[in-house]
Design an enzyme around this catalytic site. Sequence first.
Site, mmCIF file in Angstrom:
data_model
loop_
_atom_site.group_PDB
_atom_site.id
_atom_site.type_symbol
_atom_site.label_atom_id
_atom_site.label_comp_id
_atom_site.label_asym_id
_atom_site.label_seq_id
_atom_site.Cartn_x
_atom_site.Cartn_y
_atom_site.Cartn_z
ATOM 1 N N CYS A 27 0.794 -1.067 -0.070
ATOM 2 C CA CYS A 27 -0.048 0.124 0.088
ATOM 3 C C CYS A 27 0.724 1.276 -0.032
ATOM 4 C CB CYS A 27 -0.842 -0.140 1.325
ATOM 5 S SG CYS A 27 -1.730 -1.723 1.565
ATOM 6 N N ARG B 261 -4.866 1.348 -0.568
ATOM 7 C CA ARG B 261 -4.855 -0.290 -0.460
ATOM 8 C C ARG B 261 -4.529 -1.064 -1.625
ATOM 9 N NH1 ARG B 261 -8.892 -4.511 1.998
ATOM 10 N NH2 ARG B 261 -7.272 -6.159 2.139
ATOM 11 N N LEU B 262 -3.521 -1.744 -1.956
ATOM 12 C CA LEU B 262 -3.424 -2.775 -2.921
ATOM 13 C C LEU B 262 -3.718 -4.051 -2.395
ATOM 14 C CD1 LEU B 262 -2.770 -3.375 -5.906
ATOM 15 C CD2 LEU B 262 -0.331 -3.668 -5.161
ATOM 16 N N SER B 263 -4.812 -4.586 -2.533
ATOM 17 C CA SER B 263 -5.521 -5.498 -2.049
ATOM 18 C C SER B 263 -4.531 -6.885 -2.330
ATOM 19 C CB SER B 263 -7.066 -5.944 -2.074
ATOM 20 O OG SER B 263 -7.497 -4.748 -1.595
ATOM 21 N N ILE B 264 -3.961 -7.454 -1.128
ATOM 22 C CA ILE B 264 -3.235 -8.570 -1.427
ATOM 23 C C ILE B 264 -3.775 -9.860 -0.595
ATOM 24 C CG2 ILE B 264 -1.056 -9.931 -1.323
ATOM 25 C CD1 ILE B 264 -1.166 -7.687 -3.555
ATOM 26 N N ASN C 152 2.181 -0.550 5.329
ATOM 27 C CA ASN C 152 2.368 -0.729 3.995
ATOM 28 C C ASN C 152 3.286 -1.974 4.040
ATOM 29 O OD1 ASN C 152 3.565 -0.658 1.205
ATOM 30 N ND2 ASN C 152 4.930 0.942 1.829
ATOM 31 N N GLY C 153 3.006 -2.976 3.288
ATOM 32 C CA GLY C 153 3.978 -4.000 3.449
ATOM 33 C C GLY C 153 3.163 -5.514 3.842
ATOM 34 N N GLY D 239 14.763 -11.875 -7.230
ATOM 35 C CA GLY D 239 16.014 -12.431 -6.606
ATOM 36 C C GLY D 239 16.887 -11.505 -5.972
#
Length: 655
Positions: free
Chosen positions: A2, A53-56, A79-80, A378
């Site tokens: 987020c 919010r980026l919903s995960i 955020n995270g 990576g």
Amino acid sequence: MCGLAGFWQLHGGAHGALLQQVQAMSVQLTHRGPDDSGVWCDEAAGIALAQRRLSILDLSPAGHQPMHSACGRYVVVFNGEIYNHLDLRERLLAEGAAPAWRGHSDTETLLACFVAWGVERALQASVGMFAFALWDRQQRALTLARDRMGEKPLYYGWQDDTLLFGSELKALKAHAAFHADIDRDALALLLRHDCIPAPHAIYHGVFKLRPGHLLRISADAPRDVQPVPYWRYNDAVSAGLRNPLHVTDAEATDALEAQLSASVEAQMLADVPLGAFLSGGIDSSTIVALMQARSARPIKTFTMGFGENGYDEAVHAKSVAAHLGTEHTELYVRPEDALAVIPRLPTIFCEPFGDSSQIPTFLISQLTRRQVTVALSGDGGDELFGGYNRYLGARTAWERMQRLPWFARQAGAGALRAMSPAAWNRWFERVKPLLPKRWRLATPGDKAQKLADVLTLSSGHAFFLNLASQWKDPGSVVIGAHEPVTLLTDPAAWPHTDNLAHWMMAMDAQSYLPDDILVKVDRAAMANSLETRVPMLDHRVVELAWRIPLHQKIRGGEGKWLLRQVLYRHVPRELIERPKMGFGIPLDSWLRGPLRDWAEALLDEDRLHREGYFHPAPIRQKWKEHLSGRHNWQHRLWTVLMFQAWLEESQRVSS
């Protein structure tokens, strides 16, 4: 994943005014969280919080923020991701401290841990990447915190009597109290490092919270506090070197694979489509191999190529993907596609940023976001397992140079500089079939110039600082600048090790990795509303890496030896073994070709005089030498160009 923003106005404020200001800050972070938004304020305290919010995890309204703890004491914007949050819930339940859960988000879990254990203990128990702002309504105190390795950003700063904070500078700038005064000392740092190292930022009075730190501000003494660490990278270094693994190569490979596998598995948890970046190199191939081993379905993998010699790894990634059986997508980018990104860079990066691999990173993120919302990468393998060329035989090379008489080192440097990088490249190409594999370098001309620079240095630490610097004396380029002390120039902040390779690795992990690599990935990915996760930066992987002896990281002139052994269990050696390539673009030729007019306008001598930030002479000299082909100054020029483009955009927005 987020974006967060907020402010604390010490004299309080009207509810409507607080909401208006924090909403203006929130709008600037829409790209970080397009799925939902929320604001909260307390007019008596003068505190206002916002979250995009980026919903995960937990896509339901139960994951909405700002979120209040069940007891009502705390309000958080976060955020995270907390990867072990389900384990934390089990611990709370066992202790009788679990609330009646409203949903299954990690934010709710973290709040319950704050209530039960306090902030610092909760952070030490958490595994993840994060930044957050936590308001304690009972004690009228604000806590800002950032994850151990610095994957997620957090800016803060006092502007008059208002504390501003947020995931990106553009959110702070949206507040009426913000003063956009450029810090020339920070600009000098930009020219040296291609980025501005924490805790510095491009504006006066604004700072980046360091990785592994928290800042607790109380209403009783709001300005008399400094960030404090809850986890120190140097402690991990010291503990690992004091207690190294004394095991066989096979046992060390087992231990590393087990810990990396646990990290990968935890980071594959998501309620949305997930995939991975795949360059075909050691690091990304290892992560993808471990992902595919834990998935019943083909993992979605993504790679990008430029189709130009020296810059295209897509063919290698395709071979690795075919062997592992992933669902692979590749995109060959035309120069015009990459060039079209350049005008967007000043808005994607909220402060000037000079690592030109920002362009392919943005493009691969754009490609990836078309199919997934989360991508594993990576990053971190080089710093933890000795992958960069500067680590390979670093101590031996330095000792050999020191044995040479001063006049011989001076003469050697002169001889190396007598040929241009392009001439060195042509010569190496002719003799490449006669050289051992480890000497078949991707960009020998640039490396010859770097070697010329270091031959005349006086210490191993100076040797590293030189390698980590673009402009070697940025104070002579930036008008009125006094370059600040940083981690790289402060011996009190250095890890305790006499081994130069170990010292370099530890310094890179605390400077180049969080201030350049992770900034680049975060901004480029979030500009596309894509969450990135970095399994190698799980702090348990970091702590194990420092217990692994150096001879199991660097062996036979080859870096990342032990990480390669993990990968070879999944991918044939012949698909991997080749000279290391960066994630770069043909910037040197572009500056002489399609970007020449754009660069000339930004580096115009009259313009530089008028703006008053740079002495024009050294910049114009580098530009002329680059255009002539005698020298390749692409990196130094690009950093100046990125500041110039950023400055132009900043002035346009404020006018």
